[in-house]
Design a protein around this motif. Structure first.
Motif, PDB file in Angstrom:
ATOM      1  N   SER A  26       0.832  -1.212   0.000  1.00 31.57           N
ATOM      2  CA  SER A  26       0.000   0.000   0.000  1.00 31.57           C
ATOM      3  C   SER A  26       0.863   1.257   0.000  1.00 31.57           C
ATOM      4  O   SER A  26       0.523   2.267  -0.614  1.00 31.57           O
ATOM      5  N   LEU A  27       2.002   1.178   0.691  1.00 30.75           N
ATOM      6  CA  LEU A  27       2.930   2.319   0.723  1.00 30.75           C
ATOM      7  C   LEU A  27       3.507   2.601  -0.669  1.00 30.75           C
ATOM      8  O   LEU A  27       3.640   3.764  -1.086  1.00 30.75           O
ATOM      9  N   LEU A  28       3.828   1.536  -1.394  1.00 26.90           N
ATOM     10  CA  LEU A  28       4.338   1.716  -2.759  1.00 26.90           C
ATOM     11  C   LEU A  28       3.266   2.304  -3.678  1.00 26.90           C
ATOM     12  O   LEU A  28       3.566   3.146  -4.529  1.00 26.90           O
ATOM     13  N   VAL A  29       2.022   1.858  -3.492  1.00 26.30           N
ATOM     14  CA  VAL A  29       0.924   2.418  -4.297  1.00 26.30           C
ATOM     15  C   VAL A  29       0.749   3.900  -4.000  1.00 26.30           C
ATOM     16  O   VAL A  29       0.469   4.708  -4.898  1.00 26.30           O
ATOM     17  N   ALA A  30       0.937   4.295  -2.742  1.00 22.57           N
ATOM     18  CA  ALA A  30       0.792   5.712  -2.370  1.00 22.57           C
ATOM     19  C   ALA A  30       1.793   6.599  -3.100  1.00 22.57           C
ATOM     20  O   ALA A  30       1.521   7.777  -3.345  1.00 22.57           O
ATOM     21  N   SER A  31       2.952   6.036  -3.459  1.00 26.10           N
ATOM     22  CA  SER A  31       3.944   6.830  -4.175  1.00 26.10           C
ATOM     23  C   SER A  31       3.471   7.196  -5.577  1.00 26.10           C
ATOM     24  O   SER A  31       4.055   8.064  -6.225  1.00 26.10           O
ATOM     25  N   CYS A  32       2.394   6.523  -6.075  1.00 35.56           N
ATOM     26  CA  CYS A  32       1.859   6.806  -7.411  1.00 35.56           C
ATOM     27  C   CYS A  32       0.670   7.758  -7.368  1.00 35.56           C
ATOM     28  O   CYS A  32       0.036   7.986  -8.414  1.00 35.56           O
ATOM     29  N   GLU A  33       0.327   8.274  -6.197  1.00 35.81           N
ATOM     30  CA  GLU A  33      -0.839   9.147  -6.103  1.00 35.81           C
ATOM     31  C   GLU A  33      -0.449  10.601  -6.335  1.00 35.81           C
ATOM     32  O   GLU A  33       0.720  10.981  -6.239  1.00 35.81           O
ATOM     33  N   ARG A  34      -1.478  11.405  -6.589  1.00 31.96           N
ATOM     34  CA  ARG A  34      -1.251  12.818  -6.830  1.00 31.96           C
ATOM     35  C   ARG A  34      -0.881  13.551  -5.538  1.00 31.96           C
ATOM     36  O   ARG A  34      -1.135  13.061  -4.439  1.00 31.96           O
ATOM     37  N   GLY A  63      -4.061  10.946  -2.213  1.00 32.13           N
ATOM     38  CA  GLY A  63      -2.899  11.815  -2.067  1.00 32.13           C
ATOM     39  C   GLY A  63      -1.690  11.031  -1.584  1.00 32.13           C
ATOM     40  O   GLY A  63      -1.831  10.097  -0.780  1.00 32.13           O
ATOM     41  N   ALA A  64      -0.513  11.397  -2.088  1.00 33.85           N
ATOM     42  CA  ALA A  64       0.708  10.660  -1.740  1.00 33.85           C
ATOM     43  C   ALA A  64       1.024  10.764  -0.249  1.00 33.85           C
ATOM     44  O   ALA A  64       1.393   9.770   0.388  1.00 33.85           O
ATOM     45  N   SER A  65       0.892  11.965   0.317  1.00 30.61           N
ATOM     46  CA  SER A  65       1.225  12.124   1.735  1.00 30.61           C
ATOM     47  C   SER A  65       0.245  11.357   2.623  1.00 30.61           C
ATOM     48  O   SER A  65       0.646  10.681   3.581  1.00 30.61           O
ATOM     49  N   ARG A  66      -1.064  11.450   2.308  1.00 29.06           N
ATOM     50  CA  ARG A  66      -2.070  10.756   3.113  1.00 29.06           C
ATOM     51  C   ARG A  66      -1.927   9.230   2.990  1.00 29.06           C
ATOM     52  O   ARG A  66      -2.060   8.512   3.985  1.00 29.06           O
ATOM     53  N   GLY A  67      -1.640   8.736   1.790  1.00 30.50           N
ATOM     54  CA  GLY A  67      -1.440   7.300   1.624  1.00 30.50           C
ATOM     55  C   GLY A  67      -0.215   6.795   2.371  1.00 30.50           C
ATOM     56  O   GLY A  67      -0.243   5.715   2.971  1.00 30.50           O
ATOM     57  N   SER A  68       0.860   7.579   2.355  1.00 33.02           N
ATOM     58  CA  SER A  68       2.082   7.180   3.053  1.00 33.02           C
ATOM     59  C   SER A  68       1.867   7.144   4.561  1.00 33.02           C
ATOM     60  O   SER A  68       2.291   6.201   5.243  1.00 33.02           O
ATOM     61  N   VAL A  69       1.189   8.160   5.084  1.00 37.73           N
ATOM     62  CA  VAL A  69       0.937   8.197   6.524  1.00 37.73           C
ATOM     63  C   VAL A  69       0.016   7.053   6.931  1.00 37.73           C
ATOM     64  O   VAL A  69       0.235   6.398   7.964  1.00 37.73           O
ATOM     65  N   LEU A  74       5.311   8.173 -11.712  1.00 35.11           N
ATOM     66  CA  LEU A  74       6.756   8.402 -11.645  1.00 35.11           C
ATOM     67  C   LEU A  74       7.313   8.087 -10.262  1.00 35.11           C
ATOM     68  O   LEU A  74       8.476   7.703 -10.123  1.00 35.11           O
ATOM     69  N   GLY A  75       6.497   8.230  -9.218  1.00 34.82           N
ATOM     70  CA  GLY A  75       6.962   7.916  -7.864  1.00 34.82           C
ATOM     71  C   GLY A  75       7.412   6.478  -7.737  1.00 34.82           C
ATOM     72  O   GLY A  75       8.467   6.189  -7.154  1.00 34.82           O
ATOM     73  N   LEU A  76       6.616   5.553  -8.283  1.00 38.01           N
ATOM     74  CA  LEU A  76       6.995   4.134  -8.222  1.00 38.01           C
ATOM     75  C   LEU A  76       8.222   3.867  -9.081  1.00 38.01           C
ATOM     76  O   LEU A  76       9.096   3.069  -8.701  1.00 38.01           O
ATOM     77  N   VAL A  77       8.311   4.531 -10.231  1.00 41.04           N
ATOM     78  CA  VAL A  77       9.481   4.353 -11.105  1.00 41.04           C
ATOM     79  C   VAL A  77      10.753   4.798 -10.380  1.00 41.04           C
ATOM     80  O   VAL A  77      11.794   4.120 -10.430  1.00 41.04           O
ATOM     81  N   ILE A  78      10.676   5.922  -9.673  1.00 43.97           N
ATOM     82  CA  ILE A  78      11.852   6.406  -8.938  1.00 43.97           C
ATOM     83  C   ILE A  78      12.205   5.439  -7.812  1.00 43.97           C
ATOM     84  O   ILE A  78      13.390   5.149  -7.577  1.00 43.97           O
ATOM     85  N   ALA A  79      11.197   4.925  -7.110  1.00 39.74           N
ATOM     86  CA  ALA A  79      11.473   3.983  -6.007  1.00 39.74           C
ATOM     87  C   ALA A  79      12.152   2.721  -6.529  1.00 39.74           C
ATOM     88  O   ALA A  79      13.135   2.240  -5.932  1.00 39.74           O
ATOM     89  N   VAL A  80      11.650   2.187  -7.648  1.00 37.44           N
ATOM     90  CA  VAL A  80      12.275   0.985  -8.231  1.00 37.44           C
ATOM     91  C   VAL A  80      13.680   1.310  -8.729  1.00 37.44           C
ATOM     92  O   VAL A  80      14.626   0.522  -8.552  1.00 37.44           O
ATOM     93  N   GLY A  81      13.831   2.492  -9.348  1.00 35.49           N
ATOM     94  CA  GLY A  81      15.162   2.885  -9.814  1.00 35.49           C
ATOM     95  C   GLY A  81      16.148   3.018  -8.669  1.00 35.49           C
ATOM     96  O   GLY A  81      17.319   2.602  -8.778  1.00 35.49           O
ATOM     97  N   LEU A  82      15.703   3.585  -7.550  1.00 33.12           N
ATOM     98  CA  LEU A  82      16.572   3.698  -6.376  1.00 33.12           C
ATOM     99  C   LEU A  82      16.999   2.319  -5.884  1.00 33.12           C
ATOM    100  O   LEU A  82      18.178   2.095  -5.538  1.00 33.12           O
ATOM    101  N   PHE A  83      16.032   1.394  -5.861  1.00 32.11           N
ATOM    102  CA  PHE A  83      16.339   0.044  -5.385  1.00 32.11           C
ATOM    103  C   PHE A  83      17.393  -0.614  -6.284  1.00 32.11           C
ATOM    104  O   PHE A  83      18.331  -1.254  -5.790  1.00 32.11           O
ATOM    105  N   VAL A  84      17.222  -0.455  -7.589  1.00 34.53           N
ATOM    106  CA  VAL A  84      18.183  -1.058  -8.528  1.00 34.53           C
ATOM    107  C   VAL A  84      19.572  -0.446  -8.345  1.00 34.53           C
ATOM    108  O   VAL A  84      20.592  -1.154  -8.266  1.00 34.53           O
ATOM    109  N   VAL A  85      19.619   0.875  -8.256  1.00 40.10           N
ATOM    110  CA  VAL A  85      20.917   1.561  -8.142  1.00 40.10           C
ATOM    111  C   VAL A  85      21.613   1.193  -6.825  1.00 40.10           C
ATOM    112  O   VAL A  85      22.806   0.862  -6.810  1.00 40.10           O
ATOM    113  N   LEU A  86      20.862   1.217  -5.719  1.00 39.73           N
ATOM    114  CA  LEU A  86      21.471   0.996  -4.412  1.00 39.73           C
ATOM    115  C   LEU A  86      21.751  -0.476  -4.107  1.00 39.73           C
ATOM    116  O   LEU A  86      22.429  -0.782  -3.116  1.00 39.73           O
ATOM    117  N   THR A  87      21.221  -1.388  -4.909  1.00 45.82           N
ATOM    118  CA  THR A  87      21.517  -2.808  -4.683  1.00 45.82           C
ATOM    119  C   THR A  87      22.513  -3.364  -5.695  1.00 45.82           C
ATOM    120  O   THR A  87      23.361  -4.189  -5.343  1.00 45.82           O
TER     121      THR A  87
END
Length: 513
Positions: A297-305, A332-338, A404-417
């Motif tokens: 659910s947290l990852l889905v929140a990164s795709c919200e407006r 909303g991204a902030s509300r979904g993350s919280v 784009l939020g999910l794309v950045i999160a996946v990209g971060l995971f790839v780069v940092l691993t």
């Protein structure tokens, strides 16, 4: 008069999407051909067993063997035809040429999805009812009882229904041919896995390999699995309706309320099991599953407006006492993350408190591993997601797709691993396990997969992810507080201004306005 009133009532509650889909299925030739071939194959199998098998009169297992063949044909036909038929119907309506069919309507998204699902349910009943006469004949050939027969058919029916719901979910996003093709292959793999799993389980049940002692030893796990399956199917239903909901609506409301319902219902179910068997492990398994669910659910929140539209702002409660609890249930991204972070924290709290104070069969090592695993799932997902949201806010503003939020999160995971692992291999290229374990500190999947890394690195990984999560939270706190301040109902004048602003923005005349 009463009959007329009943017919009027039935006409009012009838789902128009279900009527349209069933009418289309009857008019089309594919359903008729598949049904006729299906009946012909079943008739051939039963006829061959009765007329050509000379050992049928002496063999007491003939009925059981024929039943398993018929059940495999029934399950294979339903799993191969019905989910694909349902998915193709939705996919055609979600194409760029026909997308208006789902938006220019007074029907709610839940009614549209229910109509599709109900059609699949009726078609499944049609195939099962067509197969029942042949199934009943196997009882006369001996080898199995009616209870085992109906239980097996019921399990197959539930599996088909779940697969139809999965196919609806995979068809709802629409998109290009590449995306549709990837989702089709994923769905095909899921159907194949479901077929072999159900056939294996039912074969083991009929052959007597699955033994249950008392009444509740049998029906307790069965009813529990049915309840979990119903909750999971409901989640797929809500997600499908959320996908086809217009972006201007509060898309997150149904999903978050249902996630809260799952948390409460499964928690109550686990509590009942804990009181019955007095083993704390059931709470540990529940905690890990809930942590994974809310991490998703947290990852889905990164795709919200980031911002709410005027249509949603009008629905915000005007009284402050109701505004704070409803904050978490708006898009909303902030509300979904919280929301996801709060639910992971509550799950962690339950696992920490309840078993230790009431459990009798408490396993210390299992408890420690559970706490470590839950911590890593929650902290790593939170750190990656919040960092991705920070990058999205700072560098991309509002001029991008929310995905784009999910794309950045996946990209971060790839780069940092990948990059640290490659650097580690440059120094010790003999074998991947020979490099220092600290090179895998940003990759929780490696630690969860290999027991050696888990033993050596779990504590350091939790400390690393906790520090990273705190930093990610601190840099996003001003944005979250600002979002809380802006969470106010839209007044009439503001609504008019917002509509004018949006109209000017859409027509490219914002400067003139």
């Amino acid at each position: 008069m009463k009959l007329t009133g009943f017919m009027t009532w039935a006409d009012d509650i009838m789902n128009p999407i279900a009527v349209k889909e069933m009418r289309q299925a009857v008019k089309g030739r594919s359903l008729g051909w598949v049904l006729m071939i299906f009946i012909a194959v079943q008739l051939t199998v039963v006829g061959g067993a009765v007329l050509l098998d000379e050992s049928a009169a002496e063999d007491f297992d003939t009925g059981r063997n024929v039943f398993m063949v018929l059940q495999a044909i029934l399950l294979g036909t339903c799993l191969l035809f019905l989910p694909i038929f349902t998915a193709l119907r939705i996919s055609s309506e979600r194409s760029d040429n026909n997308v208006d069919l789902l938006y220019i309507t007074t029907l709610r998204p839940t009614q549209i999805i229910w109509g599709k699902f109900f059609t699949g349910l009726i078609l499944t009943l049609l195939f099962f009812s067509a197969s029942m006469p042949f199934m009943t004949l196997t009882y006369l050939l001996r080898g199995l009882d009616m209870g085992a027969m109906f239980f097996t058919l019921g399990m197959s029916f539930v599996a088909v229904i779940v697969c139809i719901m999965v196919s609806i979910l995979l068809a709802c996003p629409g998109g290009g041919l590449v995306g549709r093709g990837i989702r089709f292959l994923i769905g095909l793999g899921a159907l194949a896995a479901a077929f072999f799993m159900v056939v294996g389980i039912t074969r083991g049940f009929i052959d007597g390999y699955m033994y249950f002692g008392s009444f509740w030893d049998f029906w307790g796990p069965i009813l529990t699995m049915l309840g979990i399956t119903a909750l999971g199917t409901g989640l797929l239903f809500i997600l499908s309706a959320t996908i086809i909901t217009p972006p201007s609506a509060n898309k997150a409301l149904g999903g978050r309320l249902y996630l809260l319902l799952i948390w409460l219902a499964t928690g109550a179910l686990v509590w009942l099991w804990y009181r019955e068997i007095k083993e704390a492990e059931v709470f540990y398994v529940w905690g890990v599953m809930m942590a994974i669910l809310f991490a998703a659910s947290l990852l889905v929140a990164s795709c919200e407006r980031f911002h709410l539209g005027p249509r949603v702002l009008r629905t915000i409660p005007r009284k402050k006492i109701f505004r704070l609890p409803t904050f978490l249930f708006y898009s909303g991204a902030s509300r979904g993350s919280v929301f996801a972070a709060v639910m992971i924290g509550l799950t962690f709290l339950v696992v920490l408190m309840v078993p230790r104070s009431h459990g009798r069969g408490w396993d210390l090592n299992f408890y420690r591993d559970t706490v470590k695993l839950m911590s890593m799932v929650g902290l790593y997902t939170f750190a990656y997601t919040m960092t991705a949201l920070f990058i999205r806010r700072i560098f991309f503003k509002d001029n991008h797709s929310p995905q784009l939020g999910l794309v950045i999160a996946v990209g971060l995971f790839v780069v940092l691993t990948v990059i640290p692992t490659l650097i580690g291999l440059m120094f010790k290229p003999e074998h991947r396990t020979s490099i220092d374990a600290m090179w895998y500190i940003a990759n929780p999947l490696v630690m969860a997969t290999y027991s050696g890394f888990w033993t050596r690195l779990a504590g350091s990984a939790i400390n690393f992810s906790a520090i990273w999560s705190i930093i990610a939270l601190v840099i996003n706190m001003p944005w979250i507080f600002e979002d809380i301040k802006r969470f106010k109902p839209l007044r009439k004048v503001q609504a008019q201004e917002a509509v004018i602003g949006l109209t000017a923005e859409n027509t490219g005349e914002s400067d003139e306005v």
